[in-house]
Write an enzyme that holds these catalytic residues in place. Sequence first.
Site, PDB file in Angstrom:
ATOM      1  N   LYS A 185       0.860  -1.190   0.000  1.00  0.00           N
ATOM      2  CA  LYS A 185       0.000   0.000   0.000  1.00  0.00           C
ATOM      3  C   LYS A 185       0.890   1.232   0.000  1.00  0.00           C
ATOM      4  CE  LYS A 185      -4.556   0.958   0.804  1.00  0.00           C
ATOM      5  NZ  LYS A 185      -5.757   0.172   0.592  1.00  0.00           N
ATOM      6  N   GLY A 232     -20.524   6.953   6.415  1.00  0.00           N
ATOM      7  CA  GLY A 232     -19.758   7.430   5.267  1.00  0.00           C
ATOM      8  C   GLY A 232     -20.468   7.022   3.991  1.00  0.00           C
ATOM      9  N   VAL A 233     -20.935   8.012   3.218  1.00  0.00           N
ATOM     10  CA  VAL A 233     -21.583   7.647   1.947  1.00  0.00           C
ATOM     11  C   VAL A 233     -20.773   8.224   0.783  1.00  0.00           C
ATOM     12  CG1 VAL A 233     -23.978   6.944   2.253  1.00  0.00           C
ATOM     13  CG2 VAL A 233     -23.384   9.313   2.673  1.00  0.00           C
ATOM     14  N   GLY A 234     -19.509   7.787   0.721  1.00  0.00           N
ATOM     15  CA  GLY A 234     -18.605   8.217  -0.343  1.00  0.00           C
ATOM     16  C   GLY A 234     -18.700   7.296  -1.543  1.00  0.00           C
ATOM     17  N   ASN A 235     -17.576   7.113  -2.207  1.00  0.00           N
ATOM     18  CA  ASN A 235     -17.550   6.361  -3.472  1.00  0.00           C
ATOM     19  C   ASN A 235     -18.131   4.961  -3.356  1.00  0.00           C
ATOM     20  OD1 ASN A 235     -16.359   8.281  -5.188  1.00  0.00           O
ATOM     21  ND2 ASN A 235     -14.387   7.916  -4.221  1.00  0.00           N
ATOM     22  N   VAL A 236     -17.685   4.196  -2.375  1.00  0.00           N
ATOM     23  CA  VAL A 236     -18.166   2.818  -2.247  1.00  0.00           C
ATOM     24  C   VAL A 236     -19.601   2.804  -1.721  1.00  0.00           C
ATOM     25  CG1 VAL A 236     -17.846   0.602  -1.077  1.00  0.00           C
ATOM     26  CG2 VAL A 236     -15.843   1.908  -1.835  1.00  0.00           C
ATOM     27  N   ALA A 237     -19.835   3.517  -0.630  1.00  0.00           N
ATOM     28  CA  ALA A 237     -21.127   3.402   0.051  1.00  0.00           C
ATOM     29  C   ALA A 237     -22.280   3.949  -0.789  1.00  0.00           C
ATOM     30  CB  ALA A 237     -21.071   4.095   1.399  1.00  0.00           C
ATOM     31  N   TYR A 238     -22.013   4.895  -1.671  1.00  0.00           N
ATOM     32  CA  TYR A 238     -23.090   5.381  -2.540  1.00  0.00           C
ATOM     33  C   TYR A 238     -23.643   4.210  -3.357  1.00  0.00           C
ATOM     34  CZ  TYR A 238     -25.430   7.421  -6.527  1.00  0.00           C
ATOM     35  OH  TYR A 238     -26.361   7.700  -7.500  1.00  0.00           O
TER      36      TYR A 238
HETATM   37  N1  LIG Z   1     -12.785   2.524  -3.057  1.00  0.00           N
HETATM   38  C1  LIG Z   1     -12.598   1.216  -3.000  1.00  0.00           C
HETATM   39  O1  LIG Z   1     -12.754   0.505  -4.006  1.00  0.00           O
HETATM   40  C2  LIG Z   1     -12.234   0.563  -1.709  1.00  0.00           C
HETATM   41  C3  LIG Z   1     -12.373   1.236  -0.510  1.00  0.00           C
HETATM   42  N2  LIG Z   1     -12.105   0.605   0.652  1.00  0.00           N
HETATM   43  C4  LIG Z   1     -12.256   1.298   1.909  1.00  0.00           C
HETATM   44  O2  LIG Z   1     -13.616   1.721   2.070  1.00  0.00           O
HETATM   45  C5  LIG Z   1     -13.653   2.961   2.760  1.00  0.00           C
HETATM   46  C6  LIG Z   1     -14.376   4.006   1.920  1.00  0.00           C
HETATM   47  O3  LIG Z   1     -13.695   4.155   0.682  1.00  0.00           O
HETATM   48  P1  LIG Z   1     -14.216   5.177  -0.431  1.00  0.00           P
HETATM   49  O4  LIG Z   1     -15.688   5.118  -0.523  1.00  0.00           O
HETATM   50  O5  LIG Z   1     -13.390   4.914  -1.626  1.00  0.00           O
HETATM   51  O6  LIG Z   1     -13.760   6.536   0.195  1.00  0.00           O
HETATM   52  P2  LIG Z   1     -14.469   7.968   0.092  1.00  0.00           P
HETATM   53  O7  LIG Z   1     -13.453   8.950   0.560  1.00  0.00           O
HETATM   54  O8  LIG Z   1     -15.081   8.164  -1.247  1.00  0.00           O
HETATM   55  O9  LIG Z   1     -15.663   7.845   1.139  1.00  0.00           O
HETATM   56  C7  LIG Z   1     -15.495   7.907   2.503  1.00  0.00           C
HETATM   57  C8  LIG Z   1     -16.587   8.811   3.044  1.00  0.00           C
HETATM   58  O10 LIG Z   1     -16.504   8.789   4.454  1.00  0.00           O
HETATM   59  C9  LIG Z   1     -16.745  10.100   4.924  1.00  0.00           C
HETATM   60  N3  LIG Z   1     -16.197  10.227   6.284  1.00  0.00           N
HETATM   61  C10 LIG Z   1     -14.899  10.387   6.659  1.00  0.00           C
HETATM   62  N4  LIG Z   1     -14.811  10.452   8.001  1.00  0.00           N
HETATM   63  C11 LIG Z   1     -16.079  10.311   8.478  1.00  0.00           C
HETATM   64  C12 LIG Z   1     -16.651  10.266   9.774  1.00  0.00           C
HETATM   65  N5  LIG Z   1     -15.908  10.406  10.850  1.00  0.00           N
HETATM   66  N6  LIG Z   1     -17.979  10.085   9.879  1.00  0.00           N
HETATM   67  C13 LIG Z   1     -18.749   9.950   8.790  1.00  0.00           C
HETATM   68  N7  LIG Z   1     -18.275  10.002   7.538  1.00  0.00           N
HETATM   69  C14 LIG Z   1     -16.953  10.160   7.374  1.00  0.00           C
HETATM   70  C15 LIG Z   1     -16.092  10.999   3.892  1.00  0.00           C
HETATM   71  O11 LIG Z   1     -16.613  12.313   3.941  1.00  0.00           O
HETATM   72  C16 LIG Z   1     -16.436  10.265   2.603  1.00  0.00           C
HETATM   73  O12 LIG Z   1     -17.664  10.712   2.037  1.00  0.00           O
HETATM   74  C17 LIG Z   1     -12.186   3.303   3.083  1.00  0.00           C
HETATM   75  O13 LIG Z   1     -11.843   2.805   4.344  1.00  0.00           O
HETATM   76  C18 LIG Z   1     -11.413   2.543   2.014  1.00  0.00           C
HETATM   77  O14 LIG Z   1     -10.080   2.255   2.393  1.00  0.00           O
HETATM   78  C19 LIG Z   1     -11.727  -0.714   0.708  1.00  0.00           C
HETATM   79  C20 LIG Z   1     -11.600  -1.425  -0.454  1.00  0.00           C
HETATM   80  C21 LIG Z   1     -11.767  -0.825  -1.753  1.00  0.00           C
HETATM   81  C1  LIG Z   2      -8.951   0.042  -3.844  1.00  0.00           C
HETATM   82  C2  LIG Z   2      -8.426  -1.283  -4.281  1.00  0.00           C
HETATM   83  C3  LIG Z   2      -8.307  -1.303  -5.754  1.00  0.00           C
HETATM   84  C4  LIG Z   2      -7.191  -1.740  -3.635  1.00  0.00           C
HETATM   85  C5  LIG Z   2      -7.010  -1.436  -2.195  1.00  0.00           C
HETATM   86  O1  LIG Z   2      -6.114  -0.712  -1.845  1.00  0.00           O
HETATM   87  C6  LIG Z   2      -7.962  -1.942  -1.195  1.00  0.00           C
HETATM   88  O2  LIG Z   2      -8.699  -2.895  -1.453  1.00  0.00           O
HETATM   89  O3  LIG Z   2      -7.952  -1.414  -0.068  1.00  0.00           O
END
Ligand SMILES: NC(=O)C1=CN([C@@H]2O[C@H](COP(=O)(O)OP(=O)(O)OC[C@H]3O[C@@H](n4cnc5c(N)ncnc54)[C@H](O)[C@@H]3O)[C@@H](O)[C@H]2O)C=CC1
Ligand SMILES: CC(C)CC(=O)C(=O)O
Length: 367
Positions: free
Chosen positions: A80, A180-186
């Site tokens: 990472k 958290g409703v960011g990229n994944v959670a949306y």
């Molecule tokens: N994007 C991916 O494909 C993958 C993501 N993950 C993990 O999933 C999690 C979310 O990833 P993404 O959706 O990509 O990130 P993101 O940054 O798009 O979404 C995270 C969301 O959490 C919110 N947030 C941060 N701190 C907060 C808090 N204290 N309370 C409430 N909301 C809060 C942010 O404002 C943001 O909207 C991370 O831990 C990431 O490492 C794991 C595997 C793959």
């Molecule tokens: C976002 C993935 C493509 C790889 C990764 O770093 C993860 O699964 O946490």
Amino acid sequence: MELFQYMEKYDYEQVLFCQDKESGLKAIIVIHDTTLGPALGGTRMWMYNSEEEALEDALRLARGMTYKNAAAGLNLGGGKTVIIGDPRKDKNEAMFRAFGRFIQGLNGRYITAEDVGTTVADMDIIYQETDYVTGISPEFGSSGNPSPATAYGVYRGMKAAAKEAFGSDSLEGKVVAVQGVGNVAYHLCRHLHEEGAKLIVTDINKEAVARAVEEFGAKAVDPNDIYGVECDIFAPCALGGIINDQTIPQLKAKVIAGSANNQLKEPRHGDMIHEMGIVYAPDYVINAGGVINVADELYGYNRERAMKKIEQIYDNIEKVFAIAKRDNIPTYVAADRMAEERIETMRKARSQFLQNGHHILSRRRAR
Ligand SMILES: NC(=O)C1=CN([C@@H]2O[C@H](COP(=O)(O)OP(=O)(O)OC[C@H]3O[C@@H](n4cnc5c(N)ncnc54)[C@H](O)[C@@H]3O)[C@@H](O)[C@H]2O)C=CC1
Ligand SMILES: CC(C)CC(=O)C(=O)O
């Protein structure tokens, strides 16, 4: 932190500190274990309070990738990167070009992708300097943003966890609290809404919350209130360490299943939720959809093949529950056991000498 002592304790292979003054790049690449293959793991850009905090995050996340890739059945090791900086203000093209050159210097031992704070556009810049990057634009024949794939895997794993806790994998009518409703959670919320689940959401980003309320009829709560809401399933989808001494006593959910990496602050918190009878779907097993998707690029991306493997996260979660029951252990220990067993089996299977073309003997013969 005594770095070498820590590396020895958890058997890390390599830590690389990368600095480029012109672009402001300060990155830490951690390669934990390459027994199964090159280390694949995303690049996180975050405003760490200290270099120590950044290093700790990189170390924990890299080790998590070794377990994630092993448990998902990928022939990949774990690594990472963290980049220290504000992803909204500090990014520039030169930074990701410089970072790409550092990756290239590792000659394939580490392959990167997106994580929190980095995007497909950033990966496309890195791609100008190295082949060892995934999650690049579909225009290059690649898989693009891994988040929808991660979300689908979490949705599948959540269904398996629901079956374990409630006797049925239907999520219709289940109340799911999403942190958290960011990229994944949306995308996760979209799947849950389509199946008829009721959503409670929170985020520190008000726009993200508003979108979930409008599109999925979610109920919004303040970030500090999400742990204690009445719900069936808690889905942590923000950052790590949120299952801890302060939050555990508040939990009302019967299931914890979400995308965040490193959800347990410490291993003992996994024991605590186990004793409370909460069904925990281990983070690195349930959130492997993204890495499965980007890893498929290494064979020439085929979406159908990738999605088939992501579907299997349901089975992987069931396997973890079966090991936990068989050995009478918490699910987070069962997941570690499953991953470690695969790494050890493959270490033995690959122990014989094999001429690989890069070996000194092959060069001698070519003369
Ligand atoms: N994007 C991916 O494909 C993958 C993501 N993950 C993990 O999933 C999690 C979310 O990833 P993404 O959706 O990509 O990130 P993101 O940054 O798009 O979404 C995270 C969301 O959490 C919110 N947030 C941060 N701190 C907060 C808090 N204290 N309370 C409430 N909301 C809060 C942010 O404002 C943001 O909207 C991370 O831990 C990431 O490492 C794991 C595997 C793959
Ligand atoms: C976002 C993935 C493509 C790889 C990764 O770093 C993860 O699964 O946490």
